[in-house]
Design a protein around this motif. Structure first.
Motif, mmCIF file in Angstrom:
data_model
loop_
_atom_site.group_PDB
_atom_site.id
_atom_site.type_symbol
_atom_site.label_atom_id
_atom_site.label_comp_id
_atom_site.label_asym_id
_atom_site.label_seq_id
_atom_site.Cartn_x
_atom_site.Cartn_y
_atom_site.Cartn_z
ATOM 1 N N SER A 1 16.404 -28.196 53.678
ATOM 2 C CA SER A 1 15.744 -27.326 54.144
ATOM 3 C C SER A 1 14.396 -27.420 54.307
ATOM 4 C CB SER A 1 15.887 -25.479 53.790
ATOM 5 O OG SER A 1 15.833 -25.788 52.588
ATOM 6 N N TRP B 1 22.339 -25.655 59.835
ATOM 7 C CA TRP B 1 22.201 -23.925 59.475
ATOM 8 C C TRP B 1 22.643 -25.141 57.790
ATOM 9 C CZ3 TRP B 1 25.777 -25.495 62.664
ATOM 10 C CH2 TRP B 1 27.008 -26.438 63.171
ATOM 11 N N CYS C 1 15.272 -17.203 49.174
ATOM 12 C CA CYS C 1 15.147 -16.804 49.960
ATOM 13 C C CYS C 1 15.514 -14.811 49.555
ATOM 14 C CB CYS C 1 15.961 -17.118 51.136
ATOM 15 S SG CYS C 1 15.278 -18.558 51.933
ATOM 16 N N LYS D 1 17.430 -11.586 51.031
ATOM 17 C CA LYS D 1 18.090 -10.919 52.050
ATOM 18 C C LYS D 1 17.578 -9.635 52.328
ATOM 19 C CE LYS D 1 21.973 -11.039 49.486
ATOM 20 N NZ LYS D 1 23.688 -11.162 49.685
ATOM 21 N N PRO E 1 15.089 -17.410 58.925
ATOM 22 C CA PRO E 1 16.319 -17.668 59.265
ATOM 23 C C PRO E 1 17.661 -16.264 58.587
ATOM 24 C CG PRO E 1 16.113 -17.907 57.034
ATOM 25 C CD PRO E 1 14.405 -17.652 57.315
ATOM 26 N N SER E 2 18.373 -16.177 59.576
ATOM 27 C CA SER E 2 19.774 -15.452 59.610
ATOM 28 C C SER E 2 20.653 -15.710 58.819
ATOM 29 C CB SER E 2 20.637 -14.790 61.074
ATOM 30 O OG SER E 2 19.656 -15.323 61.753
ATOM 31 N N PHE E 3 22.100 -14.610 58.029
ATOM 32 C CA PHE E 3 22.085 -14.272 56.899
ATOM 33 C C PHE E 3 23.405 -14.043 57.390
ATOM 34 C CE2 PHE E 3 23.748 -13.705 52.729
ATOM 35 C CZ PHE E 3 23.905 -14.831 52.011
ATOM 36 N N THR F 1 23.922 -21.971 51.086
ATOM 37 C CA THR F 1 23.326 -21.433 49.585
ATOM 38 C C THR F 1 24.133 -21.807 49.046
ATOM 39 O OG1 THR F 1 24.041 -19.642 50.187
ATOM 40 C CG2 THR F 1 22.739 -19.726 51.183
ATOM 41 N N ALA G 1 16.484 -13.498 55.927
ATOM 42 C CA ALA G 1 16.350 -13.139 55.285
ATOM 43 C C ALA G 1 15.166 -14.088 54.905
ATOM 44 C CB ALA G 1 16.773 -14.689 54.249
ATOM 45 N N TRP H 1 18.616 -21.441 61.627
ATOM 46 C CA TRP H 1 17.236 -21.314 61.508
ATOM 47 C C TRP H 1 18.085 -21.914 63.410
ATOM 48 C CZ3 TRP H 1 17.819 -22.740 56.684
ATOM 49 C CH2 TRP H 1 17.339 -21.839 55.857
ATOM 50 N N LEU I 1 22.757 -19.644 56.190
ATOM 51 C CA LEU I 1 21.677 -19.762 56.278
ATOM 52 C C LEU I 1 21.781 -20.030 57.700
ATOM 53 C CD1 LEU I 1 18.981 -20.129 53.538
ATOM 54 C CD2 LEU I 1 19.295 -17.913 54.186
#
Length: 320
Positions: A133, A170, A117, A119, A153-155, A173, A100, A162, A160
């Motif tokens: 965050s 993490w 964020c 995606k 960040p990955s999702f 959301t 994201a 980091w 999320l």
């Protein structure tokens, strides 16, 4: 560690009182998490400040292969119970194939503030509590000899992640509320913030692609301005950061400016309809009695100040 220990301690303390805080020593990592956030850090790189915060909250650091759930009792003491099953944050992060971009948009839904964020997979938007965050992620305590700031960040499944060389952090959301789902996000459809990652327009500072970023932000404003009436927007920042200067993107007849201190604007444009008062009652009356859709109060800080110290300054009447 790319997290502010002071802010992290506040999060841990709040979790301890609310849902409980899980603290463990697993696979040569400290594992600390609750219902909506978590942290997984290599033990050799855990700072003394971080370990001191853990010890202050629960009394001690866990030994190898220990993991406990801590809760606060009515008398303020921390009670614990063993946690036999706990997540593997590294495997979860590896499974997060999507990523994201953090959009230059702040969502305020009292009493919470959220980062927005987008995606990569479907360009849809998700939000996360800013206190978990944006406010906690920082380079201020980064050990630059062994680690760098995490990338985007990955999702995966509403979470999320980091990650850098020593730490995985993490955050879950949340639902942004009906107003954002029905009004704000639909008007942002078709705009990709993935190309704007890391861009922040800051007046007085030259940045790469600043003109492109300004055009993009102006496009966003034009897309949502007709649909977002009735939604309060709060812009805040340090003195001189560009709050008043951002008004120059409005046309002269597009807004009603309520200038609480009757100060000079930092640009040549002049708005056709203006007023001046620090009396919140008169401001509300002015807004209710006029048909215009957009009113700008610059700035609200003086209104709060004069509510506490009403003798400071000279009250001025609203006029339009």
């Amino acid at each position: 560690m790319f997290l502010k220990t002071g802010e992290l301690k506040k999060i841990m303390k709040a979790s301890l009182k609310k849902h409980g805080l899980i603290v463990g020593n697993v696979n040569d990592h400290y594992l600390v998490y609750s219902d909506n956030w978590g942290l997984y850090i290599e033990i050799p790189y855990a700072s003394n400040k971080f370990k001191a915060a853990i010890m202050e909250l629960i009394g001690d650091l866990p030994e190898a292969y220990e993991c406990y759930l801590y809760k606060t009792t009515p008398d303020g003491e921390a009670e614990s119970e063993t946690v036999p099953d706990y997540p593997d944050p590294y495997e979860q992060w590896k499974a997060a194939k999507d990523f994201a971009a953090i959009a230059p948009v702040m969502l305020f839904a009292w009493p919470h503030e959220y980062i927005v964020c987008q995606k990569h997979s479907d360009l849809k938007f998700v939000v996360a509590d800013r206190s978990l965050s944006d406010r906690v992620i920082s380079r201020s305590e980064l050990d630059t000899t062994v680690e760098a700031m995490p990338a985007r960040p990955s999702f995966l499944s509403g979470v999320l992640y980091w990650k850098n060389e020593t730490t995985i952090y993490w955050v879950h959301t949340e639902s942004p509320g009906n107003k954002a789902l029905e009004v704000l996000f639909p008007r942002l459809n078709g705009i990709s913030f993935l190309r704007m990652t890391g861009l922040r327009i800051m007046w007085g500072r030259k940045m790469r692609n600043q003109q492109t970023g300004e055009r993009m932000l102006r496009k966003i404003r034009c897309l949502i301005k007709e649909e977002i009436m009735g939604l309060p927007v709060l812009i805040y920042g340090k003195s001189g950061s560009g709050k008043s200067r951002s008004l120059k993107f409005f046309d002269e007849d597009e807004i009603v400016l309520l200038n609480t201190e009757k100060k000079e604007l930092p640009f040549r444009k002049r708005f056709k309809k203006t007023g001046s008062s620090d009396d919140i009652g008169k401001i509300i009356t002015t807004i209710n009695q006029n048909p215009e859709k957009v009113f700008v109060i610059d700035d609200a800080g003086y209104i709060m100040t004069h509510l506490l110290w009403p003798t400071i300054g000279i009250k001025r009447e609203c006029f339009i």
